[in-house]
Design a protein around this motif. Sequence first.
Motif, PDB file in Angstrom:
ATOM      1  N   ARG A 230     -64.440  68.463  80.184  1.00  0.00           N
ATOM      2  CA  ARG A 230     -63.313  68.945  79.366  1.00  0.00           C
ATOM      3  C   ARG A 230     -63.828  69.624  78.092  1.00  0.00           C
ATOM      4  O   ARG A 230     -63.300  70.658  77.665  1.00  0.00           O
ATOM      5  N   PHE A 231     -64.835  69.032  77.483  1.00  0.00           N
ATOM      6  CA  PHE A 231     -65.431  69.617  76.285  1.00  0.00           C
ATOM      7  C   PHE A 231     -66.014  70.992  76.594  1.00  0.00           C
ATOM      8  O   PHE A 231     -65.815  71.959  75.834  1.00  0.00           O
ATOM      9  N   PHE A 232     -66.726  71.115  77.715  1.00  0.00           N
ATOM     10  CA  PHE A 232     -67.306  72.404  78.096  1.00  0.00           C
ATOM     11  C   PHE A 232     -66.213  73.448  78.298  1.00  0.00           C
ATOM     12  O   PHE A 232     -66.329  74.593  77.836  1.00  0.00           O
ATOM     13  N   ILE A 233     -65.157  73.050  79.003  1.00  0.00           N
ATOM     14  CA  ILE A 233     -64.050  73.971  79.275  1.00  0.00           C
ATOM     15  C   ILE A 233     -63.430  74.461  77.970  1.00  0.00           C
ATOM     16  O   ILE A 233     -63.210  75.668  77.775  1.00  0.00           O
ATOM     17  N   GLU A 234     -63.150  73.539  77.060  1.00  0.00           N
ATOM     18  CA  GLU A 234     -62.517  73.912  75.795  1.00  0.00           C
ATOM     19  C   GLU A 234     -63.429  74.799  74.959  1.00  0.00           C
ATOM     20  O   GLU A 234     -62.968  75.753  74.306  1.00  0.00           O
ATOM     21  N   SER A 235     -64.735  74.514  74.956  1.00  0.00           N
ATOM     22  CA  SER A 235     -65.680  75.292  74.160  1.00  0.00           C
ATOM     23  C   SER A 235     -65.783  76.721  74.650  1.00  0.00           C
ATOM     24  O   SER A 235     -65.835  77.669  73.844  1.00  0.00           O
ATOM     25  N   VAL A 236     -65.819  76.904  75.968  1.00  0.00           N
ATOM     26  CA  VAL A 236     -65.926  78.251  76.534  1.00  0.00           C
ATOM     27  C   VAL A 236     -64.586  78.974  76.468  1.00  0.00           C
ATOM     28  O   VAL A 236     -64.522  80.168  76.125  1.00  0.00           O
TER      29      VAL A 236
ATOM     30  N   SER B 145     -66.228  85.157  85.897  1.00  0.00           N
ATOM     31  CA  SER B 145     -67.135  84.011  85.993  1.00  0.00           C
ATOM     32  C   SER B 145     -66.668  82.862  85.122  1.00  0.00           C
ATOM     33  O   SER B 145     -66.787  81.689  85.509  1.00  0.00           O
ATOM     34  N   VAL B 146     -66.126  83.165  83.947  1.00  0.00           N
ATOM     35  CA  VAL B 146     -65.593  82.122  83.066  1.00  0.00           C
ATOM     36  C   VAL B 146     -64.424  81.411  83.739  1.00  0.00           C
ATOM     37  O   VAL B 146     -64.315  80.175  83.688  1.00  0.00           O
ATOM     38  N   LYS B 147     -63.552  82.169  84.370  1.00  0.00           N
ATOM     39  CA  LYS B 147     -62.412  81.566  85.075  1.00  0.00           C
ATOM     40  C   LYS B 147     -62.891  80.612  86.167  1.00  0.00           C
ATOM     41  O   LYS B 147     -62.386  79.487  86.312  1.00  0.00           O
ATOM     42  N   ALA B 148     -63.904  81.040  86.944  1.00  0.00           N
ATOM     43  CA  ALA B 148     -64.435  80.186  88.007  1.00  0.00           C
ATOM     44  C   ALA B 148     -65.188  78.997  87.426  1.00  0.00           C
ATOM     45  O   ALA B 148     -65.124  77.887  87.978  1.00  0.00           O
ATOM     46  N   PHE B 149     -65.904  79.206  86.326  1.00  0.00           N
ATOM     47  CA  PHE B 149     -66.601  78.111  85.634  1.00  0.00           C
ATOM     48  C   PHE B 149     -65.608  77.019  85.234  1.00  0.00           C
ATOM     49  O   PHE B 149     -65.837  75.826  85.479  1.00  0.00           O
ATOM     50  N   ILE B 150     -64.493  77.419  84.649  1.00  0.00           N
ATOM     51  CA  ILE B 150     -63.476  76.461  84.224  1.00  0.00           C
ATOM     52  C   ILE B 150     -62.923  75.705  85.430  1.00  0.00           C
ATOM     53  O   ILE B 150     -62.750  74.475  85.383  1.00  0.00           O
ATOM     54  N   ALA B 151     -62.681  76.419  86.515  1.00  0.00           N
ATOM     55  CA  ALA B 151     -62.144  75.776  87.721  1.00  0.00           C
ATOM     56  C   ALA B 151     -63.157  74.795  88.312  1.00  0.00           C
ATOM     57  O   ALA B 151     -62.789  73.679  88.713  1.00  0.00           O
ATOM     58  N   GLN B 152     -64.414  75.196  88.365  1.00  0.00           N
ATOM     59  CA  GLN B 152     -65.435  74.295  88.901  1.00  0.00           C
ATOM     60  C   GLN B 152     -65.580  73.044  88.039  1.00  0.00           C
ATOM     61  O   GLN B 152     -65.653  71.921  88.561  1.00  0.00           O
ATOM     62  N   GLU B 153     -65.619  73.219  86.730  1.00  0.00           N
ATOM     63  CA  GLU B 153     -65.773  72.064  85.849  1.00  0.00           C
ATOM     64  C   GLU B 153     -64.569  71.127  85.951  1.00  0.00           C
ATOM     65  O   GLU B 153     -64.719  69.902  85.870  1.00  0.00           O
ATOM     66  N   ALA B 154     -63.390  71.689  86.138  1.00  0.00           N
ATOM     67  CA  ALA B 154     -62.198  70.845  86.311  1.00  0.00           C
ATOM     68  C   ALA B 154     -62.309  70.008  87.582  1.00  0.00           C
ATOM     69  O   ALA B 154     -61.953  68.817  87.595  1.00  0.00           O
TER      70      ALA B 154
ATOM     71  N   LEU C 113     -74.701  58.265  84.695  1.00  0.00           N
ATOM     72  CA  LEU C 113     -74.551  59.697  84.431  1.00  0.00           C
ATOM     73  C   LEU C 113     -73.130  60.160  84.725  1.00  0.00           C
ATOM     74  O   LEU C 113     -72.562  60.968  83.985  1.00  0.00           O
ATOM     75  N   SER C 114     -72.560  59.626  85.804  1.00  0.00           N
ATOM     76  CA  SER C 114     -71.213  60.041  86.199  1.00  0.00           C
ATOM     77  C   SER C 114     -70.178  59.768  85.118  1.00  0.00           C
ATOM     78  O   SER C 114     -69.236  60.567  84.943  1.00  0.00           O
ATOM     79  N   LEU C 115     -70.334  58.679  84.383  1.00  0.00           N
ATOM     80  CA  LEU C 115     -69.272  58.329  83.434  1.00  0.00           C
ATOM     81  C   LEU C 115     -69.155  59.340  82.296  1.00  0.00           C
ATOM     82  O   LEU C 115     -68.137  59.403  81.616  1.00  0.00           O
ATOM     83  N   PHE C 116     -70.179  60.177  82.086  1.00  0.00           N
ATOM     84  CA  PHE C 116     -70.114  61.207  81.041  1.00  0.00           C
ATOM     85  C   PHE C 116     -69.345  62.448  81.487  1.00  0.00           C
ATOM     86  O   PHE C 116     -68.894  63.233  80.645  1.00  0.00           O
ATOM     87  N   PHE C 117     -69.212  62.652  82.786  1.00  0.00           N
ATOM     88  CA  PHE C 117     -68.756  63.959  83.256  1.00  0.00           C
ATOM     89  C   PHE C 117     -67.290  64.290  82.985  1.00  0.00           C
ATOM     90  O   PHE C 117     -67.000  65.414  82.551  1.00  0.00           O
ATOM     91  N   PRO C 118     -66.339  63.393  83.230  1.00  0.00           N
ATOM     92  CA  PRO C 118     -64.949  63.840  83.003  1.00  0.00           C
ATOM     93  C   PRO C 118     -64.701  64.330  81.577  1.00  0.00           C
ATOM     94  O   PRO C 118     -64.124  65.405  81.375  1.00  0.00           O
ATOM     95  N   GLN C 119     -65.159  63.561  80.585  1.00  0.00           N
ATOM     96  CA  GLN C 119     -64.970  63.981  79.188  1.00  0.00           C
ATOM     97  C   GLN C 119     -65.858  65.172  78.845  1.00  0.00           C
ATOM     98  O   GLN C 119     -65.446  66.098  78.128  1.00  0.00           O
TER      99      GLN C 119
END
Length: 281
Positions: free
Chosen positions: A46-52, A67-76, A37-43
């Motif tokens: 990034r996809f989630f960040i770009e989409s939002v 919330s979007v700003k914090a979402f992007i930071a958390q996903e990064a 599962l972990s190997l899917f997360f970095p890519q």
Amino acid sequence: MSIVNPIQRNLKFLLPVDRVTDWHADGVHVSQFLNTLSLFFPQGERFFIESVRYYRDQIDEPELKASVKAFIAQEAMHGREHQIYNDAMEAAGFPIKAMEARVTRRLKRLQKITSPAYCLAVTVALEHLTAIMADALLESPAALEGAEPRFKALWEWHALEETEHKAVAFDVYQQVIGTGVKAYCLRSLTLLMATTIFFSLCTIFYLRILRRSQALTNLRGWWSLTRHLWLRPGVFRKALPAWFAWFKPGFHPWQHDNRHHLEQLDELVARVDGFGQQQAA
């Protein structure tokens, strides 16, 4: 609208690389399933960040913008820590880079041949998958009982922050795509497709990793994984009702109010800070 505002946290887990292939108390099969599962997360992050981020300028509400700003930071941060995790798997002799590249190619192709709206629908669908698995894990403390402490903390942190921001992409979707029949049909179809593709690819990768672990024919290990996912603690079994809830008209992620789990965050942050202090000592 979300009832929880996500918060950016910069945590470093300092994973012990010598434990990466067998860190879970239930053995290699469960360890390697979570590693897969972990190997899917970095890519994926990034996809989630770009989409939002594509729709960020179309958001009028200041609270949702924050919330979007914090979402992007958390996903990064999730992407960074899981990349370190994945690199440890690569160093242990597993073809993680090749599998990550395959995920990247699929996501880039999706961005190339579909619309930003479809990519956002994929994001909210995959965010739903991660949120319901996170909730099932948090509802089952036994799911990580006895695990190596740093790996355990990483998965708890990821589950808690997925819970904290579980509605952000969904709220963006409702604001910019809408709440009508067309928007409902798009998100419903996308969850069906995303679930099928994700778990198909996950199974392929998992079998490759098990083969490299020389555990592919270990029947006791397969039973351990089956018990873990479907019986006790039964993470997948517990997530199924929430998966089906997605198809209810008028669904919103916070209709299942599980914010009480977020009370664990302060203790988790202190625990992770302690890892750094231990290493410094």
